[in-house]
Design a protein around this motif. Structure first.
Motif, PDB file in Angstrom:
ATOM      1  N   GLY B 250       0.836  -1.199   0.000  1.00  0.00           N
ATOM      2  CA  GLY B 250       0.000   0.000   0.000  1.00  0.00           C
ATOM      3  C   GLY B 250       0.868   1.244   0.000  1.00  0.00           C
ATOM      4  O   GLY B 250       2.076   1.173  -0.255  1.00  0.00           O
ATOM      5  N   VAL B 251       0.239   2.380   0.280  1.00  0.00           N
ATOM      6  CA  VAL B 251       0.948   3.665   0.342  1.00  0.00           C
ATOM      7  C   VAL B 251       1.260   3.981   1.797  1.00  0.00           C
ATOM      8  O   VAL B 251       0.438   3.749   2.690  1.00  0.00           O
ATOM      9  CB  VAL B 251       0.107   4.792  -0.301  1.00  0.00           C
ATOM     10  N   LEU B 252       2.454   4.515   2.014  1.00  0.00           N
ATOM     11  CA  LEU B 252       2.944   4.880   3.350  1.00  0.00           C
ATOM     12  C   LEU B 252       3.465   6.313   3.292  1.00  0.00           C
ATOM     13  O   LEU B 252       4.103   6.700   2.318  1.00  0.00           O
ATOM     14  CB  LEU B 252       4.091   3.942   3.719  1.00  0.00           C
ATOM     15  N   GLY B 253       3.166   7.090   4.330  1.00  0.00           N
ATOM     16  CA  GLY B 253       3.733   8.436   4.424  1.00  0.00           C
ATOM     17  C   GLY B 253       4.861   8.451   5.443  1.00  0.00           C
ATOM     18  O   GLY B 253       4.710   7.910   6.544  1.00  0.00           O
ATOM     19  N   VAL B 254       5.989   9.060   5.089  1.00  0.00           N
ATOM     20  CA  VAL B 254       7.132   9.165   5.998  1.00  0.00           C
ATOM     21  C   VAL B 254       7.481  10.642   6.155  1.00  0.00           C
ATOM     22  O   VAL B 254       7.815  11.309   5.172  1.00  0.00           O
ATOM     23  CB  VAL B 254       8.366   8.417   5.446  1.00  0.00           C
ATOM     24  N   GLU B 255       7.370  11.153   7.381  1.00  0.00           N
ATOM     25  CA  GLU B 255       7.734  12.543   7.646  1.00  0.00           C
ATOM     26  C   GLU B 255       9.182  12.613   8.118  1.00  0.00           C
ATOM     27  O   GLU B 255       9.574  11.889   9.040  1.00  0.00           O
ATOM     28  CB  GLU B 255       6.824  13.145   8.724  1.00  0.00           C
ATOM     29  N   LEU B 256       9.942  13.499   7.513  1.00  0.00           N
ATOM     30  CA  LEU B 256      11.373  13.631   7.807  1.00  0.00           C
ATOM     31  C   LEU B 256      11.709  15.063   8.205  1.00  0.00           C
ATOM     32  O   LEU B 256      11.277  16.011   7.542  1.00  0.00           O
ATOM     33  CB  LEU B 256      12.191  13.272   6.561  1.00  0.00           C
ATOM     34  N   PHE B 257      12.494  15.208   9.266  1.00  0.00           N
ATOM     35  CA  PHE B 257      13.067  16.502   9.606  1.00  0.00           C
ATOM     36  C   PHE B 257      14.393  16.642   8.871  1.00  0.00           C
ATOM     37  O   PHE B 257      15.212  15.706   8.876  1.00  0.00           O
ATOM     38  CB  PHE B 257      13.317  16.606  11.112  1.00  0.00           C
ATOM     39  N   VAL B 258      14.600  17.792   8.271  1.00  0.00           N
ATOM     40  CA  VAL B 258      15.838  18.032   7.532  1.00  0.00           C
ATOM     41  C   VAL B 258      16.793  18.857   8.400  1.00  0.00           C
ATOM     42  O   VAL B 258      16.446  19.950   8.855  1.00  0.00           O
ATOM     43  CB  VAL B 258      15.566  18.797   6.217  1.00  0.00           C
ATOM     44  N   THR B 259      17.972  18.298   8.666  1.00  0.00           N
ATOM     45  CA  THR B 259      19.035  19.060   9.332  1.00  0.00           C
ATOM     46  C   THR B 259      20.238  19.029   8.383  1.00  0.00           C
ATOM     47  O   THR B 259      20.284  18.206   7.458  1.00  0.00           O
ATOM     48  CB  THR B 259      19.434  18.440  10.687  1.00  0.00           C
TER      49      THR B 259
END
Lengths: 358, 358
Positions: B250-259
């Protein structure tokens, strides 16, 4: 100025086929509900509409209940009985209006209207008797094509007359229905313009698409069409002229034959049109949403196109190709029809050929 | 190899909100029917689904009838009670699987899973008592954020701790629920990757989008995100790693913080995701269709993007802006929610900024 239909309002749609289905989805996207009126059961629009009325067009009580339940009425096909319109018109506004329906329901009225606008059509003559047909052939010549004035679609109700000797058989094929004889046009290709007009008279047209038919059924539409810049402008001006002359509200399809000398109007359809399906994957606002926007009194999209697209209809057992098409990355649009039949439009596929930079 | 779901089959969807609504429309486009299971009445997906079951997640009979009526099951939100899954799992395949649900339902399990995969997360500690919290603050420092392990969304169930003296109030705000303390990450911006995986293990990701939140609610997603080419590659590889580790379908959302040093995984959502709504107007195959394709065992789209897009959520009385937005030519997507409430997601708008030539 018409007040725009508020979010949450209900649009009644006459006809529950694939066009009704795609109109219902477009309306939902704008937060509008749809109520479909359709004699058939298990129809494509039923899967995605807020409400369905399954009843015949001569069921006055059902028509009245439907008319009272909706805020405005539109339709997905032009052959709505006049008696049904009489009932509905008293209950809710109908867009596009009866003028557009009356004009496009009858090939003779349509051709006369176009000629009166100064637009070019194939030569034509009214045929109600065999004597009329003989006179028409003498005037127009052969090859020619005899068509019923009403209820024709996808090549049905038509007979080709390649030589005068075939006139009798062609006349018999009309089964007594009033007809017109149309002369052949020596065209290089057919294009169509999908245009829209708002209640305030704003007009927006999509880029013309080039159509390929086979067995009288549309197979592919390719955008952009092969047209010179001036032909492209002319095509759009023709559509705008028709929209304005009919004081039209909604989306209209205009089929044009392209010859070196002129664009010749083949026919008009007062509704969203198969040759406009490419807009679903080529434009931000597709023809279905454009139609809903127009009939709801919302601002129209500008018709801008962000991609070159080839639309191909999936007809009958073209459905066997769906697994392969799914692998191709093309956009698949299926209509949810349970039964595959030869010649039946089961879906379409839009291939985005390349993006158009802005 | 999984057999693809045939045209005409029925996908059961747990949850009838806007994500369920847009999944239902995408399924219809592929000729698949949807059956929504949802405790609430008058919900967004109801307008466009083939069938609705209105029942609670502890109604075993309703769950059984639903499970028997559908061919496969998916969901639009991750907080499905385990008891409901127990009943459904015996009746139809559920995608994404329980492994993904169990991992993402609990922030502690999720963070531990990510860490075990070698991915970077914010520093975190399990907090079940005030003593745990004091110890966690001593280890992680402040500012930090205390979050319930379960059932948090849109900033709910969270309390910021700017200094150790605020620990007591934050602990009380959890109302006894198990929690985790997360250290603040000094990130420049947040991006998310929407990835998809098929039953055969094919993975396709969309270009990362850049998210702006306010009051804990997503306001805008802009594509392309500000990322270096290597960060863009890393973001996609992180999503693929997670998809594979979960044997995800299926579809998955991945939230990433950018440093400057790293991409730090904030959280994962085992479903279509608000930050992927831009794909509706930026891609031929949007995240909703991609999810349906994955769970139905159809070939995935490749995630190609044809336009730069800014997605903006319409929250609460942002709905007053709809008439102006309709004029702007932007693509409007409304959810059909009858009642406007502060903080309630009512719709979104996708602005196509420019086409991307191929």
């Amino acid at each position: 100025m018409t007040k725009p239909l508020p979010v949450g309002a209900t649009i009644g749609i006459l006809g529950g086929g694939q066009l009704g289905r795609m109109l219902a989805v477009a309306a939902a996207r704008l937060g509008l509900k749809t109520h479909i009126f359709e004699p058939g059961t298990n129809v494509p629009a039923g899967d995605v509409a807020h409400q369905m009325t399954t009843a015949s067009y001569d069921d006055a009580a059902a028509l009245r209940a439907f008319g009272e339940a909706v805020d405005i009425i539109t339709y997905e096909f032009e052959n709505i009985p006049t008696s049904a319109l009489d009932i509905l018109e008293a209950l809710a506004p109908i867009h596009p209006g009866r003028n557009a329906l009356a004009t496009s329901q009858d090939r003779l009225t349509e051709k006369t209207f176009l000629q009166d606008l100064g637009l070019q059509t194939a030569p034509f003559a009214d045929v109600t008797s065999m004597a009329d047909l003989d006179a028409a052939i003498a005037q127009i010549g052969t090859p020619a094509i005899l068509k019923t004035r009403r209820m024709g679609y996808d090549g049905k109700g038509q007979a080709r007359i390649m030589a005068p000797g075939e006139a009798g058989a062609a006349f018999d094929a009309m089964a007594g229905a009033p007809a017109i004889l149309e002369g052949f046009v020596d065209f290089s290709h057919e294009v169509s313009v999908i245009g829209a007009r708002s209640p305030e008279g704003a007009v927006a047209c999509y880029d013309p698409g080039e159509n390929v038919h086979s067995d009288g059924i549309l197979r592919t539409t390719t955008v952009p069409a092969k047209l010179s810049p001036s032909q492209r402008t002319d095509a759009v001006l023709i559509a705008a002229k028709i929209l304005n002359a009919l004081d039209y509200v909604g989306v209209l399809g205009v089929e044009l034959f392209v010859t070196p000398q002129a664009l010749i109007v083949n026919e008009i359809a007062p509704r969203v049109h198969n040759s406009g399906h490419w807009t679903q994957n080529g434009c931000t606002i597709c023809q279905f949403e454009q139609h809903i926007r127009a009939v709801a009194g919302w601002p129209l999209g500008d018709g801008a196109r962000h991609a070159d697209v080839v639309m191909e209809n999936l007809i009958g057992d073209d459905m066997d190709r769906v697994p392969a098409l799914a692998k191709s990355g093309a956009a698949i649009h299926l209509y949810g029809k349970a039964e595959v039949k030869p010649g039946r439009k089961m879906g379409h596929v839009n291939r985005v050929i390349k993006a158009v930079g802005t």
